[in-house]
Design a protein around this motif. Structure first.
Motif, PDB file in Angstrom:
ATOM      1  N   VAL A 170       0.755  -1.436  -0.022  1.00  0.00           N
ATOM      2  CA  VAL A 170      -0.120  -0.124   0.114  1.00  0.00           C
ATOM      3  C   VAL A 170       0.769   1.218   0.035  1.00  0.00           C
ATOM      4  N   SER A 171       1.689   1.291   1.073  1.00  0.00           N
ATOM      5  CA  SER A 171       2.813   2.485   1.127  1.00  0.00           C
ATOM      6  C   SER A 171       3.618   2.570   0.161  1.00  0.00           C
ATOM      7  N   SER A 172       3.963   3.941  -0.277  1.00  0.00           N
ATOM      8  CA  SER A 172       4.986   4.187  -1.195  1.00  0.00           C
ATOM      9  C   SER A 172       6.520   4.674  -0.467  1.00  0.00           C
ATOM     10  N   LEU A 173       7.521   4.729  -1.152  1.00  0.00           N
ATOM     11  CA  LEU A 173       8.831   4.960  -0.829  1.00  0.00           C
ATOM     12  C   LEU A 173       8.625   6.455  -0.479  1.00  0.00           C
ATOM     13  N   ALA A 174       7.734   7.139  -1.239  1.00  0.00           N
ATOM     14  CA  ALA A 174       7.604   8.701  -0.924  1.00  0.00           C
ATOM     15  C   ALA A 174       6.919   8.699   0.452  1.00  0.00           C
ATOM     16  N   GLU A 175       6.033   7.972   0.820  1.00  0.00           N
ATOM     17  CA  GLU A 175       5.370   8.097   2.047  1.00  0.00           C
ATOM     18  C   GLU A 175       6.370   7.678   3.104  1.00  0.00           C
ATOM     19  N   ALA A 176       7.288   6.773   3.121  1.00  0.00           N
ATOM     20  CA  ALA A 176       8.154   6.371   3.949  1.00  0.00           C
ATOM     21  C   ALA A 176       9.161   7.700   4.262  1.00  0.00           C
ATOM     22  N   GLU A 177       9.472   8.267   3.285  1.00  0.00           N
ATOM     23  CA  GLU A 177      10.496   9.451   3.442  1.00  0.00           C
ATOM     24  C   GLU A 177       9.771  10.744   4.016  1.00  0.00           C
ATOM     25  N   LYS A 178       8.549  10.800   3.653  1.00  0.00           N
ATOM     26  CA  LYS A 178       7.547  11.936   4.387  1.00  0.00           C
ATOM     27  C   LYS A 178       7.581  11.513   5.957  1.00  0.00           C
ATOM     28  N   LEU A 179       7.390  10.156   6.128  1.00  0.00           N
ATOM     29  CA  LEU A 179       7.268   9.873   7.752  1.00  0.00           C
ATOM     30  C   LEU A 179       8.667  10.071   8.363  1.00  0.00           C
ATOM     31  N   THR A 220      11.862  -2.190   1.168  1.00  0.00           N
ATOM     32  CA  THR A 220      12.093  -2.969  -0.319  1.00  0.00           C
ATOM     33  C   THR A 220      11.041  -2.842  -1.113  1.00  0.00           C
ATOM     34  N   LEU A 221      11.337  -2.339  -2.248  1.00  0.00           N
ATOM     35  CA  LEU A 221      10.440  -2.426  -3.522  1.00  0.00           C
ATOM     36  C   LEU A 221      11.144  -3.394  -4.504  1.00  0.00           C
ATOM     37  N   LEU A 222      10.165  -4.091  -5.061  1.00  0.00           N
ATOM     38  CA  LEU A 222      10.844  -5.121  -6.167  1.00  0.00           C
ATOM     39  C   LEU A 222      10.573  -4.009  -7.455  1.00  0.00           C
ATOM     40  N   HIS A 223      11.622  -4.587  -8.313  1.00  0.00           N
ATOM     41  CA  HIS A 223      11.581  -3.734  -9.611  1.00  0.00           C
ATOM     42  C   HIS A 223      10.247  -3.811 -10.395  1.00  0.00           C
ATOM     43  N   GLY A 224      10.006  -2.816 -10.893  1.00  0.00           N
ATOM     44  CA  GLY A 224       8.552  -2.457 -11.447  1.00  0.00           C
ATOM     45  C   GLY A 224       7.465  -2.243 -10.754  1.00  0.00           C
ATOM     46  N   GLU A 225       7.530  -2.124  -9.288  1.00  0.00           N
ATOM     47  CA  GLU A 225       6.562  -2.044  -8.318  1.00  0.00           C
ATOM     48  C   GLU A 225       6.936  -0.315  -7.738  1.00  0.00           C
ATOM     49  N   VAL A 226       5.573   0.049  -7.305  1.00  0.00           N
ATOM     50  CA  VAL A 226       5.796   1.372  -6.578  1.00  0.00           C
ATOM     51  C   VAL A 226       5.397   1.262  -5.212  1.00  0.00           C
ATOM     52  N   THR A 227       4.885   0.413  -4.770  1.00  0.00           N
ATOM     53  CA  THR A 227       4.532  -0.008  -3.213  1.00  0.00           C
ATOM     54  C   THR A 227       5.735  -0.922  -2.548  1.00  0.00           C
ATOM     55  N   LEU A 228       5.782  -0.680  -1.515  1.00  0.00           N
ATOM     56  CA  LEU A 228       6.856  -1.124  -0.498  1.00  0.00           C
ATOM     57  C   LEU A 228       6.215  -2.767  -0.517  1.00  0.00           C
ATOM     58  N   ARG A 229       7.180  -3.520  -0.690  1.00  0.00           N
ATOM     59  CA  ARG A 229       7.020  -5.074  -0.661  1.00  0.00           C
ATOM     60  C   ARG A 229       7.549  -5.715   0.658  1.00  0.00           C
ATOM     61  N   LYS A 230       8.456  -5.070   1.486  1.00  0.00           N
ATOM     62  CA  LYS A 230       8.770  -5.427   2.887  1.00  0.00           C
ATOM     63  C   LYS A 230       9.379  -4.231   3.600  1.00  0.00           C
ATOM     64  N   ILE A 231       8.973  -4.298   4.797  1.00  0.00           N
ATOM     65  CA  ILE A 231       9.360  -3.094   5.823  1.00  0.00           C
ATOM     66  C   ILE A 231      10.034  -3.621   7.112  1.00  0.00           C
ATOM     67  N   ALA A 232      11.347  -3.265   7.403  1.00  0.00           N
ATOM     68  CA  ALA A 232      11.932  -3.841   8.226  1.00  0.00           C
ATOM     69  C   ALA A 232      12.447  -2.678   9.220  1.00  0.00           C
ATOM     70  N   LEU A 233      12.378  -3.048  10.567  1.00  0.00           N
ATOM     71  CA  LEU A 233      12.992  -2.122  11.547  1.00  0.00           C
ATOM     72  C   LEU A 233      13.861  -2.809  12.330  1.00  0.00           C
ATOM     73  N   GLN A 234      15.144  -2.180  12.461  1.00  0.00           N
ATOM     74  CA  GLN A 234      16.247  -2.746  13.060  1.00  0.00           C
ATOM     75  C   GLN A 234      16.275  -2.052  14.475  1.00  0.00           C
ATOM     76  N   ASN A 235      16.747  -2.677  15.768  1.00  0.00           N
ATOM     77  CA  ASN A 235      17.209  -2.261  16.949  1.00  0.00           C
ATOM     78  C   ASN A 235      18.334  -1.217  17.032  1.00  0.00           C
ATOM     79  N   LYS A 236      17.964  -0.075  16.873  1.00  0.00           N
ATOM     80  CA  LYS A 236      18.979   1.119  16.721  1.00  0.00           C
ATOM     81  C   LYS A 236      18.643   2.362  17.599  1.00  0.00           C
ATOM     82  N   PRO A 237      19.422   3.173  17.939  1.00  0.00           N
ATOM     83  CA  PRO A 237      19.040   4.306  18.814  1.00  0.00           C
ATOM     84  C   PRO A 237      17.619   5.059  18.220  1.00  0.00           C
TER      85      PRO A 237
END
Length: 146
Positions: free
Chosen positions: A34-43, A69-86
């Motif tokens: 559903v979400s795009s890279l642009a939305e991720a950058e906005k947040l 992660t976006l797959l080639h040819g797609e505009v919505t995020l395929r995978k979202i990962a959050l790492q334990n960092k400060p």
């Protein structure tokens, strides 16, 4: 393999499917498919690193704490990962007990001394540090299951 305070649940237990968090609920305001890279950058601000994959591209935000992660040819995020960092401490459950309270039933599916303890539910994979009790969350990945 599992934390003594966490009930033992099999990944194929039908009660996991309908309990708690669903992949369509997303993570940190982002939803796979559903979400795009642009939305991720906005947040979360601008991309700080880009990595090419065989079938797509991974973008790091929040100094690498958030990876999408976006797959080639797609505009919505395929995978979202959050790492334990400060940068992600306010967004990430600190241990598996907090993760189960937030997301619902989790099944311990793998124990690897290098990768950690892996807990899963449909659309989510959580990796934890196997040396701590309760097990500290190292990262969370979410993805669409349809």
């Amino acid at each position: 393999m599992s934390d003594p305070d966490l009930p033992s649940v099999d990944l194929f237990d039908q009660s996991i499917e309908g309990s708690g968090w669903q992949w369509r609920d997303g993570l940190c305001g982002l939803v796979p498919g559903v979400s795009s890279l642009a939305e991720a950058e906005k947040l979360f601000g601008p991309v700080c690193r880009v990595s090419e994959l065989a079938n797509g591209v991974t973008y790091d935000l929040l100094n690498g704490a958030l990876r999408v992660t976006l797959l080639h040819g797609e505009v919505t995020l395929r995978k979202i990962a959050l790492q334990n960092k400060p940068e992600s401490h306010a967004l990430l459950p600190q241990d598996i007990i907090e993760a189960a309270a937030r997301f619902g039933k989790l099944a311990a599916t793998k124990l690897d001394r290098f990768e950690g303890v892996v807990y899963e539910r449909p659309g989510m994979r959580i990796t934890c540090d196997p040396t701590l009790t309760p097990t500290k969350v190292l990262n969370i990945e979410i993805f669409a299951t349809d």
